[in-house]
Each structure stands twice: as structure tokens, then as C-alpha cells.
Enzyme design. Structure first.
Site, PDB file in Angstrom:
ATOM      1  CB  SER A 124      12.954  22.711 -15.052  1.00 59.84           C
ATOM      2  OG  SER A 124      12.324  23.973 -15.047  1.00 59.84           O
TER       3      SER A 124
ATOM      4  CG  HIS B  33      -1.670  -1.249   1.456  1.00 57.39           C
ATOM      5  ND1 HIS B  33      -2.889  -1.530   0.901  1.00 57.39           N
ATOM      6  CD2 HIS B  33      -1.322  -2.344   2.177  1.00 57.39           C
ATOM      7  CE1 HIS B  33      -3.270  -2.738   1.281  1.00 57.39           C
ATOM      8  NE2 HIS B  33      -2.334  -3.256   2.051  1.00 57.39           N
TER       9      HIS B  33
ATOM     10  CD  GLU C  87       8.221  12.381 -15.606  1.00 59.31           C
ATOM     11  OE1 GLU C  87       7.215  13.068 -15.452  1.00 59.31           O
ATOM     12  OE2 GLU C  87       9.363  12.859 -15.659  1.00 59.31           O
TER      13      GLU C  87
ATOM     14  CE  LYS D 201      11.468  19.413 -11.003  1.00 61.31           C
ATOM     15  NZ  LYS D 201      10.368  19.945 -11.763  1.00 61.31           N
TER      16      LYS D 201
END
Ligand code: ARG
Length: 461
Positions: free
Chosen positions: A279, A158, A292, A285
């Protein structure tokens, strides 16, 4: 504008150019030119063996086809994107180059069995390449697993810290999934590996063809048993599409973890800067774009499988033009999967586990609470009672912001007289891992066995 077709027969063969464009598959089936020519070479050789072509005719056809192959490969012959499909293009070019004898090649054959053959040959090659890439990816994962056998981290259920495991153990779970992906690809590929050539349009042929010898020459394990099925079957696109979807699902789950692990919240790993992006406005970043994208592209591979299933579901036997839609879907899945694997292989191989952060995370979250309960159980208390006592201790610790190893023995004894000095050793994270000796568990020896198992599987051809 209109255009006259090679198949002009009862119709004028003159079609509208918009209709031609709509009907044409050359944009996506030209990639099967090698398989198309290879199939034609063996078909022609068989036609000679059974006496349909003379030796001289075969020689002309063979030389013509090999010339086309070479010229496509060197770029001397550009594939005509206005042609109907790759089969028509190769045949028309052959006849242009060698004259009348070129027209004999299509004897005892139809584009229906020709396309079925080409696609099987093409997909067989692609399955082989994808299997090699999956093996390489397992190799990358194994490389990191081997240097992470001592890296204790929280295992999750979980997404809540559950029990201590090693990073190696966690990574090995993905190796097992990927080994099954290979096995699924091999199964699908083996079932696909029968030749439909000689099914002709749908009913077979009156010519005395020898299907078996062509199949053997093309490396098939046999021939399709029913000619109607031979030209109608696209099960292999479904099976491979499903195997690729499952593979992408696995890659996507791993992507999700990589994205989490490389966040500041976890920082269990650092991705090499070759596989992260910055970024345009936030200089700090390190975005895990590759992972992704793999997660994102999973959807299109599922989509391709669904298009093909839906395309086929209402089709009467045998060939219908709808089936031309099979190729874009499966080709897109194959291309996507190959791209994803190619970026994952080096990305995983270069990622750095940050063991210290894993261990720090493992120290918080009471992931040794099960072991505390097991301690009491092993000393005679029924598990449910032991569970209750451990639960109370954990609750108390949460309130006092303590970890389990920070309580004194006296405090422990106030919960149960069974507790003794050896409990600290028993609930230490290293012990929790070391003692999970059950097969497949996170214990060090068990993990070493799992590594050896994966290595053994990889070494099998
Ligand atoms: N381009 C077609 C396809 O991909 C080849 C088969 C055409 N057969 C036909 N009877 N029109 O399905």
C-alpha cells in the site's frame, strides 16, 4: 471524406468515413490474419482441384498469400487499420501484389462463410491454448496439495467451522472443477470443429466445389450440413463463452478463498511477494491484488456471454451485420481467461501453506462434535439422541471456554455412561480425518487416490 469500396455494385460503394469507421472490424479481426490466409490457401487449392483455377493461377495466388503472411509476420506489411475487415485487407493486398488473378480467389466464397471459417479456426487454436493453461494450473494446485496431505484445517459450511479436513482435500476439489472445465472446452471445441466454408453467402454455390477436401485439409472433422446454418451459427461462441464463464466462476471462488486465507484473520497461506502488492501509505500491507482482479474480471467474462446471447436472440437467418459483434466479446473473454490463468499458475505454485495456523483453527470451533456423536452412535445410541448429548456437551464447553478434549472422563460419563477412555482417541483431529475413509472423503488414503486420479487425468492427452 469518402471512400470507394471493393464491393461497389448497385450502390456507388462510396461511404462516409464516420460510417466506415463504425462499420469496420479490422481493429479486432486483424488478429485472425493467419486463419484467414490459411483458409484462403486451402480454398484456392480446392478451386484448382475442381478446375476453376489453373495450376499457374494457383501458384500465383499461393505465393501471393504466403508473401502476405510472411510480411505481416515480419512487420514488413502493416495491416491497414482503415480497411473494412481482415478479409478485405488480405484480398485487396493480394490483388495489389499479383494483379487480376488475385480477384479470382473469392470465387465460390462469400465473406459470410469466410468469417465463419476464420472464427472457428481461431477459436479452435485458442481452446487448445486455454486447455493447456488449465492443465498447468491443475499441476500447480496439485503441487501444493501433495505437500499438504497432512495439513489439518477446518472444513467450512456457511463459512462456519464444520468438520476437520486436510488442505490437500480442499485443494483437490478445485482440481475436479478444473478437470470438468477442460472437458467442457473439449466438448465445445469438438462440436465447433466442422467447416462452414462453401456455405457461401447463404445458399451454397453453382460452382462444383469440394467442401470436404478443404475441411479435411484444415483439420476439421467434417462440414456443416446446412449452408444457411453454416453462416448463421455462432453457438460455439456461446458454448465456449459459457465454458469460460464457468471456469472464471471457479477461479473466482478460489480467488475469494485465497483472499480470505491470506488475511490476518485466517493466515492459512502466504502468497509469494511476486504476487502481492503493497500500500502507498500502510507499510504492513500484502494485498492479494491478483486474486482480487481475477474475481473482478469474472464479471466481464459473464458480460461477454450475455452480450453475445442478446445480440443473437432476435436475428433472422442468415447473416446480419450484428454478428460482427461476436468477435470482440469472445476475444475479450479469451484474452481475460488466458491472462487470469497465466497469473494464477505461478501464484498458486509459489503459495506457502501455513499448516500450524490451519491446525490451530481446527482446534477451536468444535469441529469434532460430529465425531463425538458418531462415537455414541457406534456404541448403540440412536444418532438423534447422540446428537442431542453432544450438543449439550458443546454448549457447556462454550460456556466454560473449553475444548472437547479438555473435559475429564468423569465429566463425560455424567452425560452418558457409554463414554469411555477411548473417546479421546476417537475425537482427536487426526482420527477424525483418518477415519473418513468413504470414497471421495477426507481420509488420507482417499485423498491419495484423488491425487492419483487427477494425475491420471492430466496424463491423458
Ligand atoms: N467483418 C464481418 C464480420 O465480422 C465479415 C462478414 C461481412 N459480411 C457481410 N456480408 N457484410 O461479420
Amino acid at each position: 471524406m469518402a471512400n470507394k469500396k471493393m464491393w461497389a455494385g448497385v450502390t456507388s460503394g462510396v461511404t462516409d468515413t464516420v460510417a466506415d469507421d463504425f462499420n469496420s472490424s479490422i481493429r479486432f479481426d486483424s488478429r485472425m490474419y493467419k486463419q484467414d490466409i490459411r483458409g484462403s490457401l486451402e480454398h484456392a487449392a480446392m478451386l484448382m482441384r475442381v478446375g476453376i483455377l489453373t495450376e499457374g493461377e494457383l501458384e500465383e495466388i499461393t505465393d501471393g498469400l504466403l508473401g502476405i503472411l510472411e510480411d505481416i509476420e515480419t512487420g514488413a506489411l502493416a495491416i491497414d487499420m482503415t480497411a473494412e475487415d481482415i478479409h478485405m485487407f488480405v484480398e485487396a493486398t493480394l490483388t495489389e501484389r499479383i494483379g487480376e488473378v488475385g480477384k479470382k480467389l473469392h470465387t465460390a466464397r462469400s465473406r459470410n462463410d469466410q468469417v465463419a471459417l476464420d472464427l472457428r479456426l481461431y477459436m479452435r487454436d485458442e481452446c487448445g491454448e486455454i486447455i493447456s493453461l488449465i492443465k498447468e494450473l491443475i499441476g500447480s494446485i496439485l503441487k501444493i496439495a501433495k505437500v499438504s496431505t497432512d495439513a489439518i484445517m477446518p472444513g467450512y459450511t456457511h463459512l462456519q467451522r464444520a468438520q476437520p479436513i486436510t488442505f490437500a482435500h480442499h485443494l483437490l476439489a478445485y482440481c475436479m472443477m478444473l478437470l470438468r472445465d477442460i472437458s467442457r472446452m473439449k466438448d465445445a471445441s469438438a462440436r465447433m470443429n466442422v467447416s462452414p466454408l462453401g456455405s457461401c453467402a447463404l445458399a451454397g454455390t453453382t460452382f462444383p466445389i469440394d467442401r470436404g477436401s478443404v475441411a479435411e485439409a484444415l483439420g476439421f472433422s467434417g462440414i456443416t450440413t446446412n449452408s444457411i446454418d453454416g453462416v448463421s451459427d455462432r453457438d460455439y461462441c456461446i458454448e465456449i463463452g459459457a465454458a469460460l464463464s464457468t471456469l472464471m466462476m471457479h477461479l473466482s471462488r478460489l480467488s475469494e478463498e485465497i483472499i480470505l486465507w491470506s488475511s490476518w484473520e485466517f493466515k492459512f497461506i502466504e502468497l509469494d511477494s511476486a504476487y502481492t502488492t503493497g500500500s502507498s501509505i500502510m507499510p504492513q500491507k500484502r494485498n492479494p491484488d491478483m486474486a482480487e482482479l481475477v474475481r473482478g474480471k469474472t464479471g466481464r467474462v459473464y458480460g461477454n456471454l450475455f452480450s453475445t446471447l442478446t445480440m443473437l436472440k432476435g436475428l433472422p437467418l442468415a447473416y446480419n451485420k450484428d454478428m460482427q459483434e461476436d468477435k470482440e466479446a469472445i476475444f475479450d473473454s479469451v484474452d481475460t481467461v488466458k491472462m487470469c490463468l497465466s497469473v494464477f499458475i505461478p501464484m498458486i505454485a509459489t503459495m506457502k501453506p501455513i499448516k500450524e495456523n490451519m491446525l490451530n483453527a481446527a482446534k477451536r470451533g468444535f469441529i469434532n462434535a460430529t465425531d463425538l456423536a458418531d462415537y455414541l452412535t457406534k456404541r448403540g445410541l440412536p444418532f438423534r439422541s447422540a446428537y442431542k448429548i453432544s450438543g449439550t456437551i458443546v454448549r457447556e464447553c462454550i460456556e466454560r471456554n473449553n475444548t472437547l478434549d479438555e473435559l475429564t472422563l468423569d465429566e463425560y460419563k455424567s452425560y452418558s455412561p457409554i463414554f469411555d477412555e477411548d473417546l479421546y482417541e476417537e475425537i482427536s483431529l487426526t482420527t477424525c480425518v483418518k477415519k473418513r475413509i468413504s470414497e471421495g472423503g477426507t481420509g488420507y488414503e482417499s485423498v491419495d487416490k484423488q491425487i492419483a486420479f487427477v494425475e491420471g487425468e492430466l496424463s491423458k492427452t
